[in-house]
Design an enzyme around this catalytic site. Sequence first.
Site, PDB file in Angstrom:
ATOM      1  N   HIS A   1      -8.742  -2.110   2.340  1.00 52.94           N
ATOM      2  CA  HIS A   1      -9.336  -2.333   3.650  1.00 52.94           C
ATOM      3  C   HIS A   1     -10.575  -3.214   3.617  1.00 52.94           C
ATOM      4  CE1 HIS A   1      -6.400   0.545   4.690  1.00 52.94           C
ATOM      5  NE2 HIS A   1      -6.936   0.960   5.825  1.00 52.94           N
TER       6      HIS A   1
ATOM      7  N   SER B   1      -1.028  -6.830  -5.182  1.00 54.05           N
ATOM      8  CA  SER B   1      -0.263  -7.431  -4.099  1.00 54.05           C
ATOM      9  C   SER B   1      -0.212  -8.959  -4.152  1.00 54.05           C
ATOM     10  CB  SER B   1      -0.828  -6.957  -2.752  1.00 54.05           C
ATOM     11  OG  SER B   1      -0.317  -7.696  -1.679  1.00 54.05           O
TER      12      SER B   1
ATOM     13  N   ASP C   1       2.090  -1.668  -4.851  1.00 54.13           N
ATOM     14  CA  ASP C   1       0.804  -0.996  -5.049  1.00 54.13           C
ATOM     15  C   ASP C   1       0.477  -1.018  -6.534  1.00 54.13           C
ATOM     16  OD1 ASP C   1      -1.397   0.952  -5.090  1.00 54.13           O
ATOM     17  OD2 ASP C   1      -0.621   1.669  -3.184  1.00 54.13           O
TER      18      ASP C   1
ATOM     19  N   GLY D   1       0.820  -1.202   0.000  1.00 60.43           N
ATOM     20  CA  GLY D   1       0.000   0.000   0.000  1.00 60.43           C
ATOM     21  C   GLY D   1       0.853   1.251   0.000  1.00 60.43           C
TER      22      GLY D   1
ATOM     23  N   HIS E   1      -1.580  -1.488   9.866  1.00 63.18           N
ATOM     24  CA  HIS E   1      -2.125  -0.134  10.054  1.00 63.18           C
ATOM     25  C   HIS E   1      -3.644  -0.155   9.994  1.00 63.18           C
ATOM     26  CE1 HIS E   1      -2.160   4.372   8.844  1.00 63.18           C
ATOM     27  NE2 HIS E   1      -2.020   4.234  10.157  1.00 63.18           N
TER      28      HIS E   1
ATOM     29  N   ASP F   1      -0.725  -2.125   4.716  1.00 60.06           N
ATOM     30  CA  ASP F   1      -1.505  -0.880   4.712  1.00 60.06           C
ATOM     31  C   ASP F   1      -2.167  -0.712   3.347  1.00 60.06           C
ATOM     32  OD1 ASP F   1      -2.545   1.482   5.705  1.00 60.06           O
ATOM     33  OD2 ASP F   1      -0.781   2.673   5.181  1.00 60.06           O
TER      34      ASP F   1
ATOM     35  N   GLY G   1      -5.468   3.387  -6.633  1.00 62.02           N
ATOM     36  CA  GLY G   1      -6.244   3.820  -5.478  1.00 62.02           C
ATOM     37  C   GLY G   1      -7.072   2.696  -4.890  1.00 62.02           C
TER      38      GLY G   1
ATOM     39  N   SER H   1       4.544   6.969   3.964  1.00 63.80           N
ATOM     40  CA  SER H   1       5.195   6.023   4.866  1.00 63.80           C
ATOM     41  C   SER H   1       6.427   5.382   4.237  1.00 63.80           C
ATOM     42  CB  SER H   1       4.209   4.944   5.319  1.00 63.80           C
ATOM     43  OG  SER H   1       3.607   4.304   4.221  1.00 63.80           O
TER      44      SER H   1
END
Length: 225
Positions: free
Chosen positions: A155, A135, A72, A47, A180, A152, A76, A53
């Site tokens: 979700h 991923s 990634d 991510g 996260h 991260d 988005g 990060s």
Amino acid sequence: MSNPAPHPEVLAAFEQAKGFMPVDEGLALYAAAVEAAALGLPLLEVGTYCGRSTILLAAAARDAGVTAVTVDHHRGSEEQQPGWEYHDAGLVDPELTVTAADGTRTVRMDTLPTFRRTLFAAGLEDHVVALVGRSPRAAALWGRPLGLVFVDGGHTDEHATADYEGWAPHVAPGGLLVVHDVFPDPADGGQAPYRIYRRALESGAFAETSVTRSLRVLRRVADGV
């Protein structure tokens, strides 16, 4: 003993970068990255978004002589699409935006150019390998231990579970798994990261070492996921 802190210029680059991680969680991530980098193994993030990060992982990797890897597809996640809370219109690719005859717009995000500018501005390009793609596909190709895996990404349960199952097996003995957006209370946020965090603990393979708001750091203490 206090946690290691990034150099002021690294912290400044982190704070200036586009993204959502607050400073206290960033400092906890950096401390975990410094500890994990001492194993002499790569540090991997799932991510990337725009690289906020990634800066911290790259700085820790640079100082330890290892490499930060970030994964990634740069289109988005679900909550970054038009109409959702974290949508940023400045990250829409205008060349891939199509308006149909009925006025319906098809929009594609592209965070990759911003990510590359973020790393360049921070002076950390040479310490990062960016894997552009899904991923699970990247994880299926991966074949070496990792000192740290930072989850991260998406979700939803589908995405968070795939990230955990794809990358957690590669965490080396004594290495760290960082998750996260862990919210035990559903009123605070989505539950998918919380569920993989609980799965990691209940597996017996990982033990929690620190909690900073929604950031959880776990150490591999046994085989399994």
